[in-house]
Design a protein around this motif. Structure first.
Motif, PDB file in Angstrom:
ATOM      1  N   CYS A  15       1.351 -10.024  -8.540  1.00 20.40           N
ATOM      2  CA  CYS A  15       0.223 -10.220  -7.625  1.00 20.40           C
ATOM      3  C   CYS A  15      -1.003  -9.389  -8.036  1.00 20.40           C
ATOM      4  O   CYS A  15      -0.889  -8.227  -8.435  1.00 20.40           O
ATOM      5  CB  CYS A  15       0.644  -9.824  -6.214  1.00 20.40           C
ATOM      6  SG  CYS A  15      -0.685  -9.996  -5.011  1.00 20.40           S
ATOM      7  N   CYS A  18      -5.066  -7.657  -4.372  1.00 23.65           N
ATOM      8  CA  CYS A  18      -6.000  -6.596  -3.991  1.00 23.65           C
ATOM      9  C   CYS A  18      -6.089  -5.618  -5.158  1.00 23.65           C
ATOM     10  O   CYS A  18      -5.334  -5.720  -6.137  1.00 23.65           O
ATOM     11  CB  CYS A  18      -5.576  -5.891  -2.692  1.00 23.65           C
ATOM     12  SG  CYS A  18      -4.234  -4.712  -2.881  1.00 23.65           S
ATOM     13  N   HIS A  21      -3.348  -3.523  -7.542  1.00 22.28           N
ATOM     14  CA  HIS A  21      -2.591  -3.974  -8.722  1.00 22.28           C
ATOM     15  C   HIS A  21      -3.069  -3.252  -9.985  1.00 22.28           C
ATOM     16  O   HIS A  21      -2.322  -3.118 -10.945  1.00 22.28           O
ATOM     17  CB  HIS A  21      -2.703  -5.488  -8.903  1.00 22.28           C
ATOM     18  CG  HIS A  21      -3.975  -5.948  -9.542  1.00 22.28           C
ATOM     19  ND1 HIS A  21      -5.142  -6.149  -8.820  1.00 22.28           N
ATOM     20  CD2 HIS A  21      -4.271  -6.233 -10.826  1.00 22.28           C
ATOM     21  CE1 HIS A  21      -6.084  -6.549  -9.640  1.00 22.28           C
ATOM     22  NE2 HIS A  21      -5.599  -6.613 -10.870  1.00 22.28           N
ATOM     23  N   ARG A  24      -1.149   0.376  -9.934  1.00 25.82           N
ATOM     24  CA  ARG A  24       0.301   0.499  -9.755  1.00 25.82           C
ATOM     25  C   ARG A  24       1.004   0.622 -11.105  1.00 25.82           C
ATOM     26  O   ARG A  24       0.511   0.108 -12.130  1.00 25.82           O
ATOM     27  CB  ARG A  24       0.850  -0.723  -9.004  1.00 25.82           C
ATOM     28  CG  ARG A  24       0.878  -1.985  -9.862  1.00 25.82           C
ATOM     29  CD  ARG A  24       1.347  -3.207  -9.101  1.00 25.82           C
ATOM     30  NE  ARG A  24       1.216  -4.398  -9.918  1.00 25.82           N
ATOM     31  CZ  ARG A  24       0.913  -5.610  -9.453  1.00 25.82           C
ATOM     32  NH1 ARG A  24       0.699  -5.790  -8.149  1.00 25.82           N
ATOM     33  NH2 ARG A  24       0.827  -6.633 -10.264  1.00 25.82           N
ATOM     34  N   CYS A  86       2.261  -2.222  -3.194  1.00 28.56           N
ATOM     35  CA  CYS A  86       1.764  -1.403  -4.312  1.00 28.56           C
ATOM     36  C   CYS A  86       1.221  -0.083  -3.765  1.00 28.56           C
ATOM     37  O   CYS A  86       0.688  -0.023  -2.655  1.00 28.56           O
ATOM     38  CB  CYS A  86       0.659  -2.135  -5.073  1.00 28.56           C
ATOM     39  SG  CYS A  86       1.187  -3.748  -5.706  1.00 28.56           S
ATOM     40  N   ALA A 101      -4.373  -8.562   2.677  1.00 22.00           N
ATOM     41  CA  ALA A 101      -4.063  -9.267   1.429  1.00 22.00           C
ATOM     42  C   ALA A 101      -2.564  -9.376   1.195  1.00 22.00           C
ATOM     43  O   ALA A 101      -2.082 -10.335   0.591  1.00 22.00           O
ATOM     44  CB  ALA A 101      -4.728  -8.535   0.250  1.00 22.00           C
ATOM     45  N   CYS A 102      -1.812  -8.392   1.677  1.00 22.33           N
ATOM     46  CA  CYS A 102      -0.371  -8.337   1.413  1.00 22.33           C
ATOM     47  C   CYS A 102       0.449  -8.978   2.529  1.00 22.33           C
ATOM     48  O   CYS A 102       1.673  -9.094   2.415  1.00 22.33           O
ATOM     49  CB  CYS A 102       0.038  -6.872   1.235  1.00 22.33           C
ATOM     50  SG  CYS A 102       1.277  -6.609  -0.044  1.00 22.33           S
TER      51      CYS A 102
HETATM   52  S1  SF4 Z   1      -0.582  -4.446  -2.457  1.00 23.81           S
HETATM   53 FE1  SF4 Z   1       0.133  -6.544  -2.039  1.00 23.81          FE
HETATM   54  S2  SF4 Z   1      -1.739  -7.815  -2.147  1.00 23.81           S
HETATM   55 FE2  SF4 Z   1      -2.195  -5.862  -3.180  1.00 23.81          FE
HETATM   56  S3  SF4 Z   1      -1.743  -6.265  -5.359  1.00 23.81           S
HETATM   57 FE3  SF4 Z   1       0.109  -5.354  -4.428  1.00 23.81          FE
HETATM   58  S4  SF4 Z   1       1.370  -7.117  -3.830  1.00 23.81           S
HETATM   59 FE4  SF4 Z   1      -0.720  -7.889  -4.180  1.00 23.81          FE
END
Ligand code: SF4
Length: 205
Positions: A15, A18, A21, A24, A86, A101-102
């Protein structure tokens, strides 16, 4: 179910919904059986979770495992995840846009796990359902939402930093088995007679 889980976890790991990513190391989808009677929802991965790609693996995770034991359960029998998949840099609080977003991932997880009891850990997972509630007032108390029980709890990390919260959170976890048994009555088959209406807490209103 295994295919649905693999699909969900794969989409989470890839993903870019947001900005988290970009920073992370690993996304942290969650872990545990699907379906499961009990689902714990924390806030966001920390440093250890980000490194290992697993939820609640640091000191707070060890304490959560201990707390699950206080309820008489085993960690491997419950589902554990976070609102955010994340890690926010520096463990800062989640931003509203990140939670938004998540959110679809969490909704999909809840549908797959189909828990009788959802236990939120900390303010941000509680606020997803009850934006105006105060955790210090409602912790350990339940509310019925559709056919599930919802119980907000302090985050285990809070008890690590505030010794006086430790006994409070232990006592709250010890109440969970009785709440789970109450929650089972919500899905009692119709031929077993009328479902007794469980007491509904109004504390969040
Ligand atoms: S926190 Fe959620 S929405 Fe943001 S990049 Fe990670 S998985 Fe995707």
């Amino acid at each position: 179910m295994a295919q649905a889980r693999a699909s969900l976890y794969g989409r989470i790991r890839e993903c870019t919904g947001c900005l988290l990513h970009r920073t992370r190391t690993n996304a942290v989808p969650g872990e545990g059986p699907m379906p499961a009677d009990v689902m714990f929802v924390g806030e966001a991965p920390g440093m250890h979770e980000d490194r290992q790609g697993r939820p609640f693996v640091g000191a707070a995770g060890n304490f959560l495992t201990e707390l699950i034991g206080e309820a008489g359960w085993r960690r491997e029998d419950v589902y554990i995840c976070n609102v955010l998949k994340c890690r926010p840099p520096g463990n800062r609080d989640p931003l509203p846009a990140e939670i938004e977003a998540c959110n679809d991932f969490l909704e999909e997880q809840i549908a797959l796990v189909d828990p009788l009891l959802i236990v939120s850990l900390g303010r941000y997972s509680m606020a997803r359902y009850f934006p105006n509630a105060k955790i210090s007032r409602v912790h350990g108390q339940h509310r019925v939402i559709d056919d599930r029980y919802f119980v907000p709890m302090f985050h285990p990390a809070a008890a690590l930093h505030q010794a006086n919260l430790r006994q409070t959170i232990v006592e709250d976890f010890r109440k969970l088995p009785a709440l789970l048994e109450q929650a089972r009555t919500l899905r009692k088959p119709a031929d077993e007679g009328p479902v007794s209406e469980p007491e509904q807490m109004r504390l969040f209103d």
